[in-house]
Scaffold this active site. Structure first.
Site, PDB file in Angstrom:
ATOM      1  N   ASN A 116      19.393  32.917 -45.360  1.00  0.00           N
ATOM      2  CA  ASN A 116      20.341  32.296 -44.424  1.00  0.00           C
ATOM      3  C   ASN A 116      21.590  33.159 -44.204  1.00  0.00           C
ATOM      4  OD1 ASN A 116      18.470  30.319 -44.384  1.00  0.00           O
ATOM      5  ND2 ASN A 116      19.679  28.788 -45.496  1.00  0.00           N
ATOM      6  N   HIS A 162      35.606  34.269   4.255  1.00  0.00           N
ATOM      7  CA  HIS A 162      34.464  33.552   4.857  1.00  0.00           C
ATOM      8  C   HIS A 162      33.446  34.535   5.467  1.00  0.00           C
ATOM      9  CE1 HIS A 162      37.078  29.928   4.637  1.00  0.00           C
ATOM     10  NE2 HIS A 162      38.010  30.800   4.971  1.00  0.00           N
ATOM     11  N   LYS A 289      11.453  51.030   6.381  1.00  0.00           N
ATOM     12  CA  LYS A 289      12.301  50.325   5.419  1.00  0.00           C
ATOM     13  C   LYS A 289      12.794  51.211   4.274  1.00  0.00           C
ATOM     14  CE  LYS A 289      13.195  46.469   5.234  1.00  0.00           C
ATOM     15  NZ  LYS A 289      12.455  45.233   4.987  1.00  0.00           N
TER      16      LYS A 289
HETATM   17  N1  ARG Z   1      13.785  33.895 -39.591  1.00  0.00           N
HETATM   18  C1  ARG Z   1      14.849  33.028 -39.970  1.00  0.00           C
HETATM   19  C2  ARG Z   1      15.866  32.908 -38.825  1.00  0.00           C
HETATM   20  O1  ARG Z   1      15.790  33.669 -37.950  1.00  0.00           O
HETATM   21  C3  ARG Z   1      15.533  33.572 -41.179  1.00  0.00           C
HETATM   22  C4  ARG Z   1      16.204  32.534 -42.006  1.00  0.00           C
HETATM   23  C5  ARG Z   1      15.195  31.619 -42.573  1.00  0.00           C
HETATM   24  N2  ARG Z   1      15.751  30.754 -43.544  1.00  0.00           N
HETATM   25  C6  ARG Z   1      15.059  29.699 -44.021  1.00  0.00           C
HETATM   26  N3  ARG Z   1      15.642  28.991 -44.907  1.00  0.00           N
HETATM   27  N4  ARG Z   1      13.870  29.392 -43.568  1.00  0.00           N
HETATM   28  O2  ARG Z   1      16.696  32.042 -38.805  1.00  0.00           O
END
Ligand code: ARG
Length: 466
Positions: A116, A162, A289
């Site tokens: 994440n 315009h 063209k």
């Molecule tokens: N491929 C995921 C994305 O683009 C990466 C993060 C995934 N995290 C998870 N907890 N599944 O967001």
């Protein structure tokens, strides 16, 4: 190339049956997020160095990881890397290959980190690089536009409201109007970069990590201004991508307006400019063209970029904290926006300096369209008429001109005096196109001297960019 079906998942511990093959493909992102491989490796190198610094990895382990990641990088660069949908995304593909190459130490890289915060870092790094490339292309386009303006300060064309002939303007002035739009786009892009350039690394899955990580170190190693403040926010918000797409939508909107003018101006009806053949194509049936395809296509591409902005806004809407898989859907719209903007800017950066203006045609169009009518009204005000009365008098003179096919400057003095007896010979000074331009001699006006000064200021602003 994909690997065997039975490859074990990096997260497979708590699962008792294999992922459905379709679900595997449906949830995978490696097909498109492999574009962030270089950023993913850079992030891992920074993370590993930091882990070593704080004593989580030893020096040997760090060196193994560095060696392994270098090998992965070269495999990716030379095309021999085997991407696997079973390994879901760019992050797990790289980590799995690293472990294949260096063994058990590879498994330690993910200590104190989650995909994440990893993906949040990668996407920021990727977008930052894209922003820098886009800024360079935008600057090149602006330079070309300003230089063309500086060469055309006293090329006279009709200005429109315009799409009807309104007042004569300098062609250079018109070009500098384009530049102002682009200047604001550049400033929006830079604003976006500032807010984007903070490191989410260390937020881990959502709450931070129990390891004694040094977020300042990874942030500075990756060129971020500082670490982000809140772990929940760090892994979840994609507002920086939305901001970028909103910049892009406005830029493309501006390019579409410019495109529209180029398309009009190259038509036989306007004939104000010529576009070199290399920016045009022909018709398979009509031999005469020469179509302005490049501006038309850029005008069309604003549609997909606007669409991507709406996609990202809709994607983010109502997402609860913190990370949700929804966010995987941010990448394709974002990547396509980057590609579209870069291609459009490249096309424009090449095309604008190559425009060949046709001053005689522009001038003739300005002369024909009663474009100095306001100047005549201002002249009458100078004689003491209230502006509304002057407007009325000139309106009658124009109506007469329409009837007999004469522009104001082509009428006899006696004819003009028929509309207002006080008009003198000096009226012809203000009825000329040159007189009309020169009279608008103030900041932001179209007098050639003002346009030349504005072009200088615009160039100076470009020089101040790094
Ligand atoms: N491929 C995921 C994305 O683009 C990466 C993060 C995934 N995290 C998870 N907890 N599944 O967001």
């Amino acid at each position: 190339m994909t690997k065997d079906q039975d490859t074990s998942k990096l997260w497979g511990g708590r699962f008792s049956e294999a992922t459905d093959t379709f679900v595997q493909r449906f949830t995978a992102s490696v097909q498109f997020d492999q574009r962030m491989a270089a950023e993913d490796i850079a992030g891992s190198l920074a993370h590993a160095s930091m882990l070593c610094n704080v004593g989580v990895l030893d020096e040997n382990e760090l060196q193994e990881i560095q060696r392994g990641l270098a090998q992965v990088q070269s495999e990716i660069e030379n095309g021999s890397f085997q991407w696997s949908v079973e390994l879901e995304d760019v992050h797990m593909n790289i980590e799995a290959r690293l472990t294949e190459l260096i063994g058990v130490t590879g498994k330690k890289l993910h200590t104190g980190r989650s995909r994440n915060d990893q993906v949040a870092t990668d996407i920021r790094l990727y977008l930052r690089g894209a922003i820098d490339r886009i800024a360079a292309e935008l600057t090149r386009l602006q330079r070309g536009t300003i230089e063309m303006a500086a060469q055309n300060t006293d090329t006279i064309m009709p200005g429109f409201t315009h799409l009807q002939t309104a007042q004569p303007v300098s062609f250079g002035h018109h070009l500098l109007a384009w530049n102002e739009m682009l200047e604001r786009d550049h400033s929006r892009l830079m604003d976006c970069r500032v807010r984007l350039n903070q490191s989410p690394l260390g937020a881990a899955a959502l709450a931070g990590t129990t390891y004694p990580i040094d977020r300042e170190q990874t942030a500075s190693a990756l060129g971020f201004d500082k670490p982000t403040e809140n772990s929940l926010d760090s892994v979840s918000d994609r507002d920086f991508a939305i901001e970028f797409c909103s910049f892009a939508a406005l830029l493309m909107t501006h390019l579409s307006r410019i495109s529209e003018e180029l398309v009009l101006w190259t038509s036989a009806q306007f004939d104000f400019i010529e576009l070199p053949d290399r920016f045009c194509t022909g018709s398979s049936i009509m031999p005469q063209k020469k179509n302005p395809d490049v501006p038309e296509l850029v005008r069309g591409k604003v549609g997909r970029v606007n669409g991507h902005l709406v996609s990202l806004l809709s994607l983010m809407k109502s997402q609860p904290l913190a990370y949700n898989k929804d966010n995987q859907e941010d990448k394709e719209p974002l990547f396509d926006t980057v590609d579209t903007v870069l291609d459009s800017l490249r096309a424009f950066g090449d095309m604008i300096p190559a425009i060949r203006p046709r001053p005689d045609q522009m001038r003739e169009a300005a002369r024909r369209g009663f474009s100095t009518a306001t100047d005549l009204a201002d002249y009458l005000v100078g004689l003491g008429l209230p502006f509304r009365d002057a407007h009325e008098v000139v309106g009658k003179a124009v109506a007469h001109g329409v009837d007999c096919g004469l522009d104001l400057a082509e009428m006899e003095l006696e004819t003009l005096q028929g509309f207002c007896a006080d008009i003198g010979e000096d009226v012809f000074d203000v009825l000329t196109l040159e007189g009309s331009l020169a009279a608008r001699d103030h900041l932001g006006g179209t007098a050639p001297s003002q346009v030349a000064a504005a072009a200088q200021r615009a160039l100076a602003r470009l020089e101040q960019r790094d």
